[in-house]
Write an enzyme that holds these catalytic residues in place. Structure first.
Site, PDB file in Angstrom:
ATOM      1  N   ASP A   1     -22.586 -23.595  -5.864  1.00 48.63           N
ATOM      2  CA  ASP A   1     -21.727 -21.881  -5.809  1.00 48.63           C
ATOM      3  C   ASP A   1     -20.231 -22.153  -6.546  1.00 48.63           C
ATOM      4  O   ASP A   1     -20.154 -23.676  -6.965  1.00 48.63           O
ATOM      5  CB  ASP A   1     -21.376 -23.016  -4.211  1.00 48.63           C
ATOM      6  CG  ASP A   1     -20.172 -22.281  -3.602  1.00 48.63           C
ATOM      7  OD1 ASP A   1     -19.591 -21.069  -3.428  1.00 48.63           O
ATOM      8  OD2 ASP A   1     -19.187 -22.959  -2.717  1.00 48.63           O
TER       9      ASP A   1
ATOM     10  N   ASP B   1     -17.236 -16.080  -5.984  1.00 50.39           N
ATOM     11  CA  ASP B   1     -17.902 -17.227  -4.812  1.00 50.39           C
ATOM     12  C   ASP B   1     -19.435 -16.230  -4.386  1.00 50.39           C
ATOM     13  O   ASP B   1     -20.178 -15.739  -3.735  1.00 50.39           O
ATOM     14  CB  ASP B   1     -16.980 -16.431  -3.475  1.00 50.39           C
ATOM     15  CG  ASP B   1     -17.937 -18.119  -2.563  1.00 50.39           C
ATOM     16  OD1 ASP B   1     -18.211 -18.883  -3.238  1.00 50.39           O
ATOM     17  OD2 ASP B   1     -17.812 -17.811  -1.254  1.00 50.39           O
TER      18      ASP B   1
END
Length: 476
Positions: free
Chosen positions: A253, A51
């Site tokens: 992201d 992430d």
């Protein structure tokens, strides 16, 4: 026939071996890309999502309804409990946990040593672990300010611990390949750490505007018709949309699935996609386009929709940009694929979802925008590099293109900052300067009173007179 079958099986095993050695990321539809991790002594092997939209290494420490796999801290002889409660909130889901430190190592990263790092052991969560998810935690790769928080505690990141251990900055690369075929909803990729960066002409770099998330300048998101040729004409950069795209933040992201756009930009792009699908005789309900519902067909779909163009600010100059051309295969995401052509009596079903969603005021380039590319994150250098990949969809990069004016001014982009440490140091210097000025002002205002006190003769008290008398008598 038997001999031919053996050859096919042998060839398949060789291909599978090659892919298994290369890929260290995998995930089911809509669940991002997960990596194997070893935690503690003796090591416990778990899976964590990679992430770039957060910082903390957070691991489940309790059995959940959907999974009984979790980190058992009591079985690790090297765990250290810090006695602090921490928490985190994401765009979807929250958790609360206890802060510990322990040793972490990644089996697929042979060039990365084992290091001790902070870990948040999740004890309670809400809408964080998805049903049927094959992962037990999150590996945050962003900068420190977007980590978990707690009272009087700073939660360190794995990357910061690794940099401290190696005594040098580290960077990484994500190569996200997507699904291997139209009949498979599982996606694969590669995560690796980088010591040096390749000096190749086909790497396009965009500056990291703020070292919190990986915040970049997204200048435009539009459909690219087959007859359209990219050019350096500034008409491609619409000022109103450009300002909207960067009004809150625009980040890269890998922990987010879709490309998230400000509401008005989302509506504009999806309206055009819907009309293009209607012109191609693809009858798809509005619930698919605007409400995130799945559309299913008995056969895999070969989409004839235009590519999505994402224009990014370039590091070459403030008036320069390049374009990611995202094919329909990326944003018409396959979420389930059931091929029952073997005569079992059941019906084949291939379901898709739109990889775009409305995001209020923020822009997020989720992994839908990264598949088919190799994305290099140079943390210390302050830029993200993009180049075509040898796996996945046929995503293209074109440019660089130039306009006659400043893109930072046109789009009201945040100016680049060095890093958080230097920002804190600058703030300390400013506070020091303010304190010096304040003290000088106070001294200036009190100077007349101090001068009077210094000039005024001291009163002769009894004690002083006695002392003087005693001194005179002693001398005599």
């Amino acid at each position: 026939m038997l001999y031919l079958s053996i050859i096919y099986v042998f060839v398949f095993c060789i291909i599978a071996k090659v892919f298994c050695d290369e890929f260290n990321l995998s995930g089911d539809a809509g669940q991002a890309y997960a990596l194997k991790i070893n935690i503690g002594h003796p090591p416990q092997t778990l899976s964590v999502l990679v992430d770039t939209g957060s910082t903390t290494l957070a691991i489940a420490s309790y059995p959940r309804k959907e999974s009984n796999i979790y980190f058992q801290s009591g079985n690790s002889s090297s765990v250290y409990h810090k006695g602090k409660e921490v928490q985190a909130k994401y765009s979807q889901g929250t958790w609360v946990g206890q802060l510990v430190s322990d040793f972490v190592q990644f089996p697929s990263l042979s060039n990365v040593p084992e290091v001790r790092t902070d870990i948040a052991l999740i004890t309670k969560s809400h809408k964080f672990f998805m049903n049927g998810s094959g992962w037990q935690g999150l590996l945050g790769l962003a900068y420190l300010p977007v980590g978990a928080w707690g009272e009087n505690v700073i939660v360190g990141s794995w990357l910061d611990s690794l940099e401290k251990y190696l005594d040098k900055p580290v960077s990484f690369e994500l190569k996200l390949c997507g699904t291997l075929s139209q009949t498979n909803s599982t996606h694969y990729g590669v995560f690796k750490m980088l010591d040096t960066f390749p000096e190749e002409s086909n790497i396009f770099k965009t500056p990291i505007l703020q070292k919190r998330w990986y915040e970049v300048g997204v200048l435009s998101v539009r459909l690219l018709n087959s007859s359209e040729n990219n050019s350096s004409d500034s008409s491609d950069i619409n000022k109103d949309n450009c300002v909207k795209l960067n009004e809150e933040k625009s980040i890269v992201d890998s922990g987010t699935t879709n490309i998230r756009l400000p509401d008005s930009v989302f509506r504009q792009v999806v309206d055009q996609l819907r009309h293009s699908a209607q012109a191609s005789n693809n009858l798809i309900l509005d619930e698919f386009w605007y409400h995130g519902e799945a559309g299913c067909w008995p056969e895999p779909q070969d989409w004839s929709l235009p590519s999505l163009a994402i224009d990014l600010l370039s590091t070459e100059a403030d008036n320069s940009y390049f374009t990611l051309e995202i094919p329909a295969q990326n944003f018409m995401r396959v979420v389930s694929a059931h091929n029952n052509s073997r005569g079992s009596g059941s019906v084949s079903e291939f379901c898709y979802k739109l990889g775009l969603e409305a995001g209020g005021k923020e822009t997020v380039l989720g992994y839908t925008a990264m598949e088919g590319l190799q994305v290099l994150f140079n943390r210390s250098g302050g830029w993200i590099g993009w180049r075509p990949s040898d796996c996945g969809s046929k995503t293209k990069i074109t440019g660089p293109f130039n306009i006659s004016s400043s893109l930072s001014s046109l789009c009201q982009l945040t100016k680049p900052v060095p890093d958080v440490a230097e920002s804190i140091k600058a703030a300390q210097w400013i506070l020091c300067a303010i304190s010096i000025i304040a003290v000088a002002v106070v001294i200036y205002l009190l100077a007349p009173g101090i001068k009077v006190l210094l000039i005024r003769p001291l009163p002769r008290s009894q004690q002083i007179s006695l002392s003087q008398a005693a001194l005179v008598q002693q001398e005599t």
